[in-house]
Enzyme design. Structure first.
Site, short mmCIF file in Angstrom:
data_model
loop_
_atom_site.label_atom_id
_atom_site.label_comp_id
_atom_site.label_asym_id
_atom_site.label_seq_id
_atom_site.Cartn_x
_atom_site.Cartn_y
_atom_site.Cartn_z
N GLU A 30 -6.76 80.62 69.65
CA GLU A 30 -7.06 79.77 70.79
C GLU A 30 -7.99 78.67 70.26
OE1 GLU A 30 -8.93 81.72 74.12
OE2 GLU A 30 -9.09 79.81 75.19
N ARG A 255 -9.22 95.36 64.29
CA ARG A 255 -10.03 94.17 63.98
C ARG A 255 -10.85 94.43 62.73
NH1 ARG A 255 -10.38 91.00 68.61
NH2 ARG A 255 -11.92 89.53 67.84
N LYS A 265 -16.59 84.54 68.63
CA LYS A 265 -16.76 83.09 68.78
C LYS A 265 -17.86 82.76 69.78
CE LYS A 265 -12.08 81.97 68.44
NZ LYS A 265 -10.93 81.68 69.25
P1 ATP Z 1 -13.03 85.88 69.18
O1 ATP Z 1 -13.34 87.09 69.98
O2 ATP Z 1 -13.80 85.75 67.95
O3 ATP Z 1 -12.97 84.64 70.01
P2 ATP Z 1 -10.26 86.00 69.43
O4 ATP Z 1 -9.46 87.22 69.21
O5 ATP Z 1 -10.49 85.60 70.82
O6 ATP Z 1 -11.58 86.12 68.62
P3 ATP Z 1 -8.24 84.14 68.83
O7 ATP Z 1 -8.37 82.71 68.52
O8 ATP Z 1 -7.65 84.52 70.12
O9 ATP Z 1 -9.67 84.76 68.68
O10 ATP Z 1 -7.55 84.95 67.64
C1 ATP Z 1 -6.45 84.55 66.88
C2 ATP Z 1 -5.91 85.76 66.19
O11 ATP Z 1 -6.86 86.30 65.29
C3 ATP Z 1 -5.58 86.87 67.18
O12 ATP Z 1 -4.34 87.45 66.82
C4 ATP Z 1 -6.70 87.82 67.02
O13 ATP Z 1 -6.32 89.10 67.37
C5 ATP Z 1 -7.05 87.67 65.53
N1 ATP Z 1 -8.42 88.07 65.28
C6 ATP Z 1 -9.54 87.59 65.86
N2 ATP Z 1 -10.63 88.24 65.41
C7 ATP Z 1 -10.19 89.15 64.51
C8 ATP Z 1 -10.84 90.15 63.70
N3 ATP Z 1 -12.15 90.33 63.72
N4 ATP Z 1 -10.07 90.90 62.89
C9 ATP Z 1 -8.74 90.72 62.85
N5 ATP Z 1 -8.08 89.83 63.58
C10 ATP Z 1 -8.78 89.04 64.42
MG MG Z 2 -9.49 84.90 72.30
#
Ligand code: ATP
Ligand code: MG
Length: 541
Positions: A30, A255, A265
């Site tokens: 995102e 994760r 984030k």
């Molecule tokens: P955050 O909570 O840091 O905002 P998010 O999952 O909301 O992370 P996205 O931009 O939605 O961030 O994530 C893009 C991709 O990266 C998704 O498929 C998500 O599952 C993966 N991802 C995010 N954080 C991790 C992590 N710590 N380990 C593995 N994959 C991750």
């Molecule tokens: Mg997200």
């Protein structure tokens, strides 16, 4: 093909059974912030899996939440992926599919599978039930198809305020899975979208939009993190009930969590906004732009992700594990150079003039290349390499003691001169002319070798050392703000070979006996940034 994780097991089985005949993944960030190490794991998994099976991996921006998303983040995410060396097959945005997503909502309404609901967000939450109790049906659940179509179009036309009405999937308010209890699939949101501007004032929810976008892109395996496991039935419901032609499969993995760092984030943003760190690219940040600023090699990060592997259960990795791969990469690739921290002056009283010596720039290779360094009467060594009150087994320089200067001569400390405050002003030493490195005939064995720089040619530098961003959690749930490590950046004065001031900015070196450092400039002055220490504290299990 041999599977190296459970996802590849699934793929192998599907390929054998003819369920799929290709592998097409996507990395779906995102654009509401910068990528971090956790995303690197997802990138390695998505791009790596596609590559292994000769398939494709798209870059997919999940931009269904216009109030938080920005083009700045889109550009930063693309730059980070390119830095890691991954090449996406196609790039798409959820917003590219907004028309299709809307049409499929109309289809759901016509099929009696979605309805416009006037309950507030709070009322929806209250009537959703709990894990042990079913939810209660909305009084708007049985609106006619005609009425739903009219209201949904009015939502789109901008007739309603934010939150006044939503579109909900009509599934099952008694489902044991709360996500299936008539989830909201569209909301009214009067916000300007970074790509579609003011075209839309209704936006689809992630759970509804994502499977449709996966399908439209031809994604076969939609890999996501474990928190989406409970959303999989809804993912499948959307795929089945919208009747999209291509049917992707969602698979969840664990994760990546790393000790003493924060990967959300939301918190990273807080650190930036409150000025705790200097920006998203602060070298202490676990963002990819921060790691790049720090001098972490992209390959080290990829090797780390590979070694961590893909699991079904969440766990926490020691931060030393990443450093282990950083060191491994830099030890093999980085050029050597010399710098001293908290310099003390050394005068070689029996040396006159100056000379050029050969310095081994890559002793890690079988045949090290060399570079000329200057040697003269006045030198600097690091304060920690001298003691006038040495503990036992102190093999660096001490009064009356001998030490070897790297790639130069053995010197002896004849006497110490102090200033008026009693601090060491300079060391008066002598050298053994026949002890020159490479042609040493002195017959003298000294235990210590230290680095040095020539006072006549060296430059002043600022040395920045970094430590973990966060202190250990004292109790779980402690606020990240309280855990910020005020010692995460320490600044020292130093002297370095002029070579380090003249080389390209951003180059990585092993500074002998100091650590792995990256060169930079601040206000015209050379700064040496610590990438990682020399010593490996990580014990491979
Ligand atoms: P955050 O909570 O840091 O905002 P998010 O999952 O909301 O992370 P996205 O931009 O939605 O961030 O994530 C893009 C991709 O990266 C998704 O498929 C998500 O599952 C993966 N991802 C995010 N954080 C991790 C992590 N710590 N380990 C593995 N994959 C991750
Ligand atoms: Mg997200």
């Amino acid at each position: 093909m041999e599977a190296k994780n459970f996802i590849e097991d699934i793929i192998n089985e599907e390929l054998e059974g003819g369920v799929v005949n290709e592998v097409h993944t996507r990395f779906p960030p995102e654009p509401n912030g910068y990528l971090h190490i956790g995303h690197a794991k997802s990138l390695c998994l998505n791009f790596g899996t596609a590559k292994k099976y000769g398939g494709k991996c798209n870059l997919f921006f999940d931009d269904t939440n216009p109030s938080k998303e920005k083009t700045e983040f889109v550009d930063a995410i693309k730059a980070d992926i390119e830095w890691l060396g991954f090449k996406w097959y196609e790039m798409h945005y959820a917003s590219d599919f907004f028309d299709d997503i809307f049409e499929l909502a109309i289809k759901l309404i016509k099929d009696g599978k979605a309805y416009v609901c006037d309950l507030t967000a709070e009322q929806i939450r209250e009537t959703r039930g709990t894990l042990t109790q079913p939810g209660t049906e909305s009084p708007y659940r049985n609106r006619s198809v005609e009425e739903n179509l009219r209201l949904f179009n009015e939502m789109k036309e901008g007739k309603y305020a934010d939150g006044e009405k939503v579109l909900r999937a009509k599934i099952d308010m008694a489902s044991p899975n709360i996500n299936m209890r008539d989830p909201v699939i569209y909301r009214v949101l009067h916000a300007t979208h970074h790509r579609t501007g003011d075209k839309w004032c209704i936006y689809p929810m992630y759970d509804y939009a994502h499977p449709i976008c996966d399908s439209m892109q031809g994604v076969t395996h939609s890999l996501c993190t474990l928190e989406f496991e409970d959303h999989r039935p809804l993912y499948n419901w959307v795929v089945e009930n919208t009747g999209v032609a291509h049917k992707p499969r969602q698979i969840e993995f664990a994760r990546l969590n790393i000790a003493n760092t924060v990967m959300s984030k939301r918190y990273l943003k807080k650190l930036v906004e409150e000025g705790t760190v200097r920006g998203w690219d602060d070298p202490r940040m676990p963002t990819l732009t921060g790691l790049r600023a720090r001098g972490i090699p992209a390959n080290a990060l990829k090797n780390f992700c590979e070694a961590v592997g893909v699991a079904k259960a969440n766990s926490e990795i020691e931060s030393g594990y990443l450093e282990h791969f950083v060191r491994e990469d830099l030890n093999a690739n980085a050029e050597r150079a010399m710098a001293v921290i908290n310099p003390i002056k050394v005068i070689i009283e029996n040396y006159e003039g100056s000379e050029l010596l050969d310095f081994d720039t890559k002793p890690q290779l079988e045949e090290s290349p060399t570079r000329k360094i200057t040697f003269s009467k006045e030198l600097y060594i690091s304060a920690e390499d001298f003691s006038d009150n040495p503990p036992p087994k102190f093999f660096r320089l001490k009064p009356e003691g001998y030490v070897r200067l790297k790639n130069a001569y053995i010197i002896k400390c004849e006497r110490v001169e102090y200033d008026d405050n009693g601090a060491i002003a300079q060391l008066i030493c002598s050298y053994l002319p026949e002890s020159k490195s490479g042609s040493d005939t002195s017959g003298m064995k000294v235990k210590g070798t230290i680095q040095w720089v020539d006072a006549a040619t060296c430059v002043d530098v600022t040395v920045k050392k970094y430590d973990y961003l966060l202190k250990d959690a004292e109790y779980s749930g402690q606020d990240f703000g309280e855990r910020f490590n005020p010692e995460s950046e320490k600044i020292f004065v130093g002297k370095a070979e002029k070579y380090l001031a003249e080389c390209k900015e951003g180059e990585s070196f092993q500074l002998l006996r100091v650590g792995y450092y990256k060169t930079g400039k601040e206000n015209g002055k050379t700064v040496l940034h610590e990438i990682t220490s020399l010593k490996d504290t990580y014990k491979a299990k």
